[in-house]
Design a protein around this motif. Structure first.
Motif, PDB file in Angstrom:
ATOM      1  N   SER A 117       9.015  28.398  29.544  1.00  0.00           N
ATOM      2  CA  SER A 117       9.992  28.067  28.809  1.00  0.00           C
ATOM      3  C   SER A 117      10.195  27.153  27.933  1.00  0.00           C
ATOM      4  N   ARG A 118      11.202  26.517  27.292  1.00  0.00           N
ATOM      5  CA  ARG A 118      11.333  25.317  27.385  1.00  0.00           C
ATOM      6  C   ARG A 118      12.864  24.502  27.744  1.00  0.00           C
ATOM      7  N   GLN A 119      13.277  23.750  27.562  1.00  0.00           N
ATOM      8  CA  GLN A 119      14.760  23.284  28.410  1.00  0.00           C
ATOM      9  C   GLN A 119      15.049  21.895  27.918  1.00  0.00           C
ATOM     10  N   VAL A 120      16.185  22.176  26.848  1.00  0.00           N
ATOM     11  CA  VAL A 120      16.518  20.790  26.609  1.00  0.00           C
ATOM     12  C   VAL A 120      17.263  19.838  27.564  1.00  0.00           C
ATOM     13  N   VAL A 121      17.302  18.970  28.314  1.00  0.00           N
ATOM     14  CA  VAL A 121      17.007  18.505  29.690  1.00  0.00           C
ATOM     15  C   VAL A 121      17.925  17.045  29.607  1.00  0.00           C
ATOM     16  N   GLY A 122      18.234  15.897  28.714  1.00  0.00           N
ATOM     17  CA  GLY A 122      18.786  14.999  27.915  1.00  0.00           C
ATOM     18  C   GLY A 122      17.723  13.585  28.730  1.00  0.00           C
ATOM     19  N   GLY A 123      18.233  12.793  27.406  1.00  0.00           N
ATOM     20  CA  GLY A 123      16.936  11.733  27.833  1.00  0.00           C
ATOM     21  C   GLY A 123      18.092  10.183  28.962  1.00  0.00           C
ATOM     22  N   ARG A 124      16.652   9.294  28.861  1.00  0.00           N
ATOM     23  CA  ARG A 124      17.242   8.487  30.132  1.00  0.00           C
ATOM     24  C   ARG A 124      18.198   7.362  28.973  1.00  0.00           C
ATOM     25  N   TYR A 125      17.820   7.734  27.345  1.00  0.00           N
ATOM     26  CA  TYR A 125      18.187   6.530  26.515  1.00  0.00           C
ATOM     27  C   TYR A 125      19.205   7.412  25.045  1.00  0.00           C
ATOM     28  N   LEU A 126      19.634   6.669  24.516  1.00  0.00           N
ATOM     29  CA  LEU A 126      21.270   7.046  23.751  1.00  0.00           C
ATOM     30  C   LEU A 126      20.574   6.174  22.813  1.00  0.00           C
ATOM     31  N   ALA A 127      20.807   6.390  21.386  1.00  0.00           N
ATOM     32  CA  ALA A 127      20.992   5.244  20.314  1.00  0.00           C
ATOM     33  C   ALA A 127      21.190   6.023  19.254  1.00  0.00           C
ATOM     34  N   ILE A 128      22.409   6.081  18.719  1.00  0.00           N
ATOM     35  CA  ILE A 128      23.007   6.802  17.415  1.00  0.00           C
ATOM     36  C   ILE A 128      23.831   5.516  16.374  1.00  0.00           C
ATOM     37  N   GLY A 129      24.028   5.707  14.963  1.00  0.00           N
ATOM     38  CA  GLY A 129      23.996   5.406  14.754  1.00  0.00           C
ATOM     39  C   GLY A 129      24.759   5.643  12.717  1.00  0.00           C
ATOM     40  N   SER A 130      26.125   5.363  12.695  1.00  0.00           N
ATOM     41  CA  SER A 130      26.678   6.298  11.500  1.00  0.00           C
ATOM     42  C   SER A 130      27.207   5.597  10.371  1.00  0.00           C
ATOM     43  N   ILE A 131      27.045   5.564   9.472  1.00  0.00           N
ATOM     44  CA  ILE A 131      27.922   5.133   8.501  1.00  0.00           C
ATOM     45  C   ILE A 131      28.549   5.985   6.974  1.00  0.00           C
ATOM     46  N   GLU A 132      29.736   5.995   7.076  1.00  0.00           N
ATOM     47  CA  GLU A 132      30.687   6.701   6.227  1.00  0.00           C
ATOM     48  C   GLU A 132      31.869   6.166   5.483  1.00  0.00           C
TER      49      GLU A 132
END
Length: 591
Positions: free
Chosen positions: A503-518
């Motif tokens: 099985s495989r499970q997405v468990v989340g991470g220690r870090y987050l980096a997200i950027g957006s331009i609109e």
């Protein structure tokens, strides 16, 4: 060119600005024969007045009237403007208490009129009007011009402007009298942004009105300077208030439709119940209940004003929140691929206490302690860690205007939280987060929105499974990376399930980096189109898989705020999510 049943006017030889001014001076076109003859009688004077008001005192005017038997008469005005009158110098002098008021120096520095400009009586009248208006707004009710003149030398084509203004004394604020409020006096009086006997300024009255509005206690607010009751230079202030209804209900709707983790429509319904004023001390509560499949939530916040109803508050939070994260997959040996079987689910109980204080520079400081108990099953193992989080957050929001769709502004938020076993928490954890959002509009119709979200969890590697999903980082959704489902992206773990399969499970991470331009373009004041690029992901030290999505949308600026219909497309197929698309329906302001 103007065309009516009784008279047609044609102006030649004059620039567009002068032509427009001539039509303004000529006035309304005639609607019968009597009016037409009266109109033609004044054409010469009105046209010369229009030319002289823009500095053309030597213009030559040729008037020709063609009286047609049928149809409108034709009036032709041929203009030879000649040389304009040039401003030789501008002299503006002040007298009275205004000499100690720096606002008038700033106003002088902002004036665009200067020697060498073509004389324009409209600009001159505007300057005079601005100064009178500013003086009244600053409390100089006895202010008047002792001299206001333009000296014109027609032979030399020059003009000299001379303005002398005596402000007299500046009036002061008097006592503030409230009517219609059921709050204790100290609660409403704390909202007054000026002291008794402070110099009068309408800007402070506007701020006072805004403070009263922002509390949410009142449905109708009138802040009235009683100029007819001025005594000894002091202006009393009357405030008329109407309390809001005891209970308010708001309903919000949203939806995601796509082909990623959630194949069907993912609706969201949010009901918010507010009690604007519970007692005379200004306490109030807000309870929000949100429903979506497998993610019901209810959160109550009870707010107690402390030293200031807006700038110093104590908030008590109680919540029960169920949520889903990532994706769980089983390996199909026959198809040689992983298939979705569910998601990581959690149930969270929350009790929190926070004090928020706003500084004079508009920074909002928050000091909090939260008790969190969360239940979840990860990798076929049950967990129920407990956390007592000590937190501090810092937020500043600057808006270019107070509308529901601000043309410019930004919001920045920084937070740190800490939990320790010595304080009763299951593990030691430090959480760091930073968020920034920026909005700006260029040339009226071109609006840009950018955001950056960063986060980090600092904990022992062996304790990662005991960090509950709500405190980890996931990506995806309309407030994260569009084109993907809510919180479906992040690091995954392969494991042997209880039945011996892979099985495989997405468990989340220690870090987050997200950027957006609109980029957004206004088709009309209430409709706009948008195009965007979102990028980033949640990740661990040795597992960073950035994703990028692109898309566009149609936004309606409704009376209750912007409603966005965005369609995003994921450009990358990850180990757990195929290349996806997602339709997002959301509402709410950007700041």
């Amino acid at each position: 060119m103007a065309d009516e049943n009784w008279l047609k006017i044609n102006v030649t030889g004059a620039p567009k600005k002068i032509e427009k001014n001539i039509f303004a001076h000529l006035g309304t076109l005639p609607e019968n024969d009597v009016q037409r003859r009266a109109f033609l009688f004044t054409v010469d004077d009105n046209t010369h007045d229009a030319l002289e008001s823009m500095g053309y005192y030597h213009a030559i005017l040729d008037i020709d009237v063609k009286e047609n038997d049928k149809g409108p008469w034709e009036l032709s005005l041929n203009i030879t403007p000649g040389e304009p009158v040039i401003i030789q110098w501008v002299d503006i002098n002040f007298k009275g208490d205004m000499l100690q008021d720096n606002t008038f120096s700033l106003w002088l520095n902002s004036l665009k009129i200067k020697p060498g400009d073509i004389l324009n009586h409209g600009v001159y009248d505007l300057i005079k009007s601005q100064l009178i208006t500013l003086a009244l707004a600053r409390g100089y009710f006895d202010g008047q011009y002792t001299k206001s003149e333009i000296n014109i030398n027609r032979d030399l084509n020059t003009a000299q402007i001379n303005l002398q203004f005596d402000s007299g004394k500046r009036y002061l604020f008097g006592d503030v009298h409230f009517e219609g409020s059921t709050l204790n006096d100290d609660v409403v009086e704390a909202l007054i942004p000026f002291d008794a006997d402070a110099p009068y300024a309408t800007q402070l009255l506007t701020e006072f009105n805004r403070n009263l509005l922002d509390t949410g206690y009142f449905s109708n607010i009138k802040v009235l300077p009683q100029l007819n009751k001025i005594d000894a230079g002091v202006v009393p202030i009357k405030v008329e208030l109407s309390p809001r209804p005891s209970h308010l209900i708001e309903v919000g709707l949203g939806a995601d439709i796509g082909n990623s983790t959630e194949n069907s429509v993912d609706p969201r319904v949010r009901v918010t119940w507010r009690t604007p004023q519970i007692n005379r001390y200004g306490h109030y509560q807000e309870t929000s209940a949100e429903w979506s499949p497998e993610r019901p939530k209810i959160l109550t916040t009870y707010t107690i004003p402390l030293t200031h109803p807006l700038d110093d508050q104590l908030k008590i939070k109680l919540g029960l929140l169920r949520d889903t994260y990532g994706v769980t997959q089983d390996y199909d040996a026959d198809k040689r691929q992983f298939s979705n079987t569910g998601q990581l689910e959690s149930k969270k109980y929350l009790v929190g206490l926070m004090r928020q204080r706003r500084s004079k520079s508009n920074w909002l400081h928050g000091y909090s302690i939260e008790s969190v108990r969360e239940f979840y099953n990860q990798l076929d193992t049950d967990y129920d860690p407990r956390f007592y989080l000590l937190g501090y957050n810092l937020t500043k929001t600057v808006r270019g205007d107070n509308t529901l769709d601000p043309k410019s502004g930004y919001r920045q938020t920084y937070s740190v939280e800490y939990a320790d076993p010595s304080l009763g928490s299951t593990i030691r954890l430090a959480r760091l987060q930073a968020r920034f959002k920026w909005v700006d509009t260029l040339f009226d119709k071109h609006r840009f929105v950018a955001r950056v979200d960063l986060g980090a969890n600092i904990a022992d590697k062996d304790d990662m499974a005991n960090i509950p999903p709500s405190l980890r980082y996931f990506a995806g959704g309309d407030q994260s990376i569009r084109g993907y489902s809510y919180q479906e992206l992040g690091p995954y773990i392969d494991y042997t399930n209880s039945e011996g399969g892979l099985s495989r499970q997405v468990v989340g991470g220690r870090y987050l980096a997200i950027g957006s331009i609109e980029y957004q373009y206004y088709l009309t004041p209430t409709w706009r189109v948008a195009t965007f690029v979102d990028a980033g992901n949640a990740f661990d030290t040795q597992q960073f898989e950035p994703v990028v999505s692109v898309g566009g949308g149609l936004h309606w600026i409704s009376p209750i705020g912007p409603i966005r219909m965005d369609l995003g497309f994921g450009l990358k197929e990850t180990e757990t999510v195929a290349r996806s698309y997602r339709f997002h329906l959301t509402m709410g302001t950007d700041l």
